[in-house]
Each structure stands twice: as C-alpha cells, then as structure tokens.
Design a protein around this motif. Structure first.
Motif, PDB file in Angstrom:
ATOM      1  N   TYR A  43       1.611  63.528  50.533  1.00  0.00           N
ATOM      2  CA  TYR A  43       0.251  63.326  49.646  1.00  0.00           C
ATOM      3  C   TYR A  43      -0.752  64.162  49.861  1.00  0.00           C
ATOM      4  CZ  TYR A  43      -2.732  60.234  47.113  1.00  0.00           C
ATOM      5  OH  TYR A  43      -3.914  59.549  46.327  1.00  0.00           O
ATOM      6  N   ALA A  44      -0.895  64.660  51.232  1.00  0.00           N
ATOM      7  CA  ALA A  44      -1.984  65.334  51.655  1.00  0.00           C
ATOM      8  C   ALA A  44      -1.961  66.789  51.234  1.00  0.00           C
ATOM      9  CB  ALA A  44      -1.880  65.633  53.151  1.00  0.00           C
ATOM     10  N   ASP A  63      -6.931  63.244  48.184  1.00  0.00           N
ATOM     11  CA  ASP A  63      -5.589  63.064  48.724  1.00  0.00           C
ATOM     12  C   ASP A  63      -5.449  63.837  49.983  1.00  0.00           C
ATOM     13  OD1 ASP A  63      -5.275  62.379  46.094  1.00  0.00           O
ATOM     14  OD2 ASP A  63      -4.238  64.025  45.584  1.00  0.00           O
ATOM     15  N   LEU A  64      -6.053  64.892  50.429  1.00  0.00           N
ATOM     16  CA  LEU A  64      -5.917  65.309  51.882  1.00  0.00           C
ATOM     17  C   LEU A  64      -6.389  64.467  52.994  1.00  0.00           C
ATOM     18  CD1 LEU A  64      -5.236  67.705  53.722  1.00  0.00           C
ATOM     19  CD2 LEU A  64      -7.620  68.265  53.265  1.00  0.00           C
ATOM     20  N   VAL A  65      -7.581  63.697  52.556  1.00  0.00           N
ATOM     21  CA  VAL A  65      -7.895  62.704  53.518  1.00  0.00           C
ATOM     22  C   VAL A  65      -7.097  61.489  53.781  1.00  0.00           C
ATOM     23  CG1 VAL A  65      -9.778  60.850  54.147  1.00  0.00           C
ATOM     24  CG2 VAL A  65     -10.384  63.500  53.579  1.00  0.00           C
ATOM     25  N   VAL A  70      -2.595  58.389  56.377  1.00  0.00           N
ATOM     26  CA  VAL A  70      -1.093  57.551  56.269  1.00  0.00           C
ATOM     27  C   VAL A  70      -0.202  58.442  57.583  1.00  0.00           C
ATOM     28  CG1 VAL A  70       0.932  57.433  55.080  1.00  0.00           C
ATOM     29  CG2 VAL A  70      -1.195  57.051  53.801  1.00  0.00           C
ATOM     30  N   CYS A  71      -0.566  59.743  57.781  1.00  0.00           N
ATOM     31  CA  CYS A  71       0.243  60.263  58.574  1.00  0.00           C
ATOM     32  C   CYS A  71      -0.305  59.867  60.111  1.00  0.00           C
ATOM     33  CB  CYS A  71      -0.143  61.906  58.645  1.00  0.00           C
ATOM     34  SG  CYS A  71       0.916  62.869  57.429  1.00  0.00           S
ATOM     35  N   VAL A 118       1.015  57.944  41.592  1.00  0.00           N
ATOM     36  CA  VAL A 118       1.842  56.808  41.328  1.00  0.00           C
ATOM     37  C   VAL A 118       3.088  56.708  42.167  1.00  0.00           C
ATOM     38  CG1 VAL A 118       2.810  55.495  39.458  1.00  0.00           C
ATOM     39  CG2 VAL A 118       0.598  56.278  39.272  1.00  0.00           C
ATOM     40  N   VAL A 119       3.938  57.655  41.990  1.00  0.00           N
ATOM     41  CA  VAL A 119       5.163  57.912  42.888  1.00  0.00           C
ATOM     42  C   VAL A 119       4.745  57.693  44.216  1.00  0.00           C
ATOM     43  CG1 VAL A 119       6.977  59.250  43.526  1.00  0.00           C
ATOM     44  CG2 VAL A 119       6.387  59.013  41.149  1.00  0.00           C
ATOM     45  N   LEU A 120       3.927  58.392  44.930  1.00  0.00           N
ATOM     46  CA  LEU A 120       3.961  58.341  46.356  1.00  0.00           C
ATOM     47  C   LEU A 120       2.933  57.110  46.609  1.00  0.00           C
ATOM     48  CD1 LEU A 120       2.419  62.042  46.775  1.00  0.00           C
ATOM     49  CD2 LEU A 120       4.980  60.982  47.577  1.00  0.00           C
TER      50      LEU A 120
END
Length: 142
Positions: A43-44, A63-65, A70-71, A118-120
C-alpha cells in the motif's frame, strides 16, 4: 523464596503472566503479522508501482503514510504482542479507510488507484478481523 501471598507481587500479576503466555503461545496470531506487513508495504509503494503518484500526488502521500502505519502495526504485533492486542481492531478500521480513501482523498481516482485501494483495504480488513478473533480466542480463560 518469596511467594504469591507475601505481598511482593501486585494483585493479578500471575493472571497477567498467564494471559501473556496464552497470547504468545497462539501461533495463529503470529501468522497474521507477515501478511499485514506485506499489505502495508505494498500500500505504501503502490502509487509508484502502479504509476499514479504523478497524477494523484495527495493520494500518493496518503498511501505512503497509511502503508507505513500498517507496517508499524505489524511490527508492533510481532515485537510486543501482549501490548498490541487491543490494536488488532484498529487494523480492521484502517482497512475500511484504505478501501474508501481513493474517493475521499483522490476525489476522481483512476482504475489502478481504486482497485489497489479496495483490494488492499479489504485484505487489511479481513486480516484485522482474523487477528481480533484470534486474540480474543487466545485471551479466553480456560
């Protein structure tokens, strides 16, 4: 040798230790951490991998943040699972946000942007729900 009843341990210390052992011995909980990390990592980097970083700069930064967050959750689940058990539900909520954020942050997302979000997001939601169920099962007192 000091024992349980001489007042040297706080009340509930042994129950907390037992809970910690149950959480740590639940190998199923640990199996979720790797996929959570991979979802966050992809995602990032997805704006650059899928090529929408130039056209949707705000969404790329978002998305990066969120991916890094999440990581970090996955790292926390791995390093200190007994302290992070309450945050497994936050992963599910983050997954919901990931699924709708292309339209909220990006307003008019492209196809790759929407599909990736959506998928992620659904993957993060499912992993968050699985993690929550496994943590609750591990925390049950036999």
């Amino acid at each position: 040798m000091q024992g349980r009843d001489d007042g040297t341990y706080p009340p509930g210390a042994f129950e907390t230790g037992g809970r910690r052992l149950r959480v740590l011995s639940g190998h199923d909980v640990a199996l979720v951490n790797g996929p959570v990390f991979l979802v966050g990592l992809f995602y990032a980097v997805s704006p650059w991998v899928l090529g929408f970083a130039g056209t949707h700069h705000d969404l790329a930064v978002h998305d990066l943040v969120v991916g890094c967050a999440v990581c970090l959750l996955a790292g926390g689940f791995t390093v200190a699972p007994e302290r992070m058990t309450g945050l497994s539900g936050a992963l599910g909520v983050t997954g919901l946000w990931m699924a709708v954020s292309p339209w909220v942050v990006g307003e008019v997302p492209g196809r790759a942007t929407a599909v990736a979000g959506v998928v992620l997001g659904v993957l993060a939601l499912v992993l968050g729900l699985v993690s929550t169920v496994l943590v609750r099962r591990a925390n049950r007192v036999p």
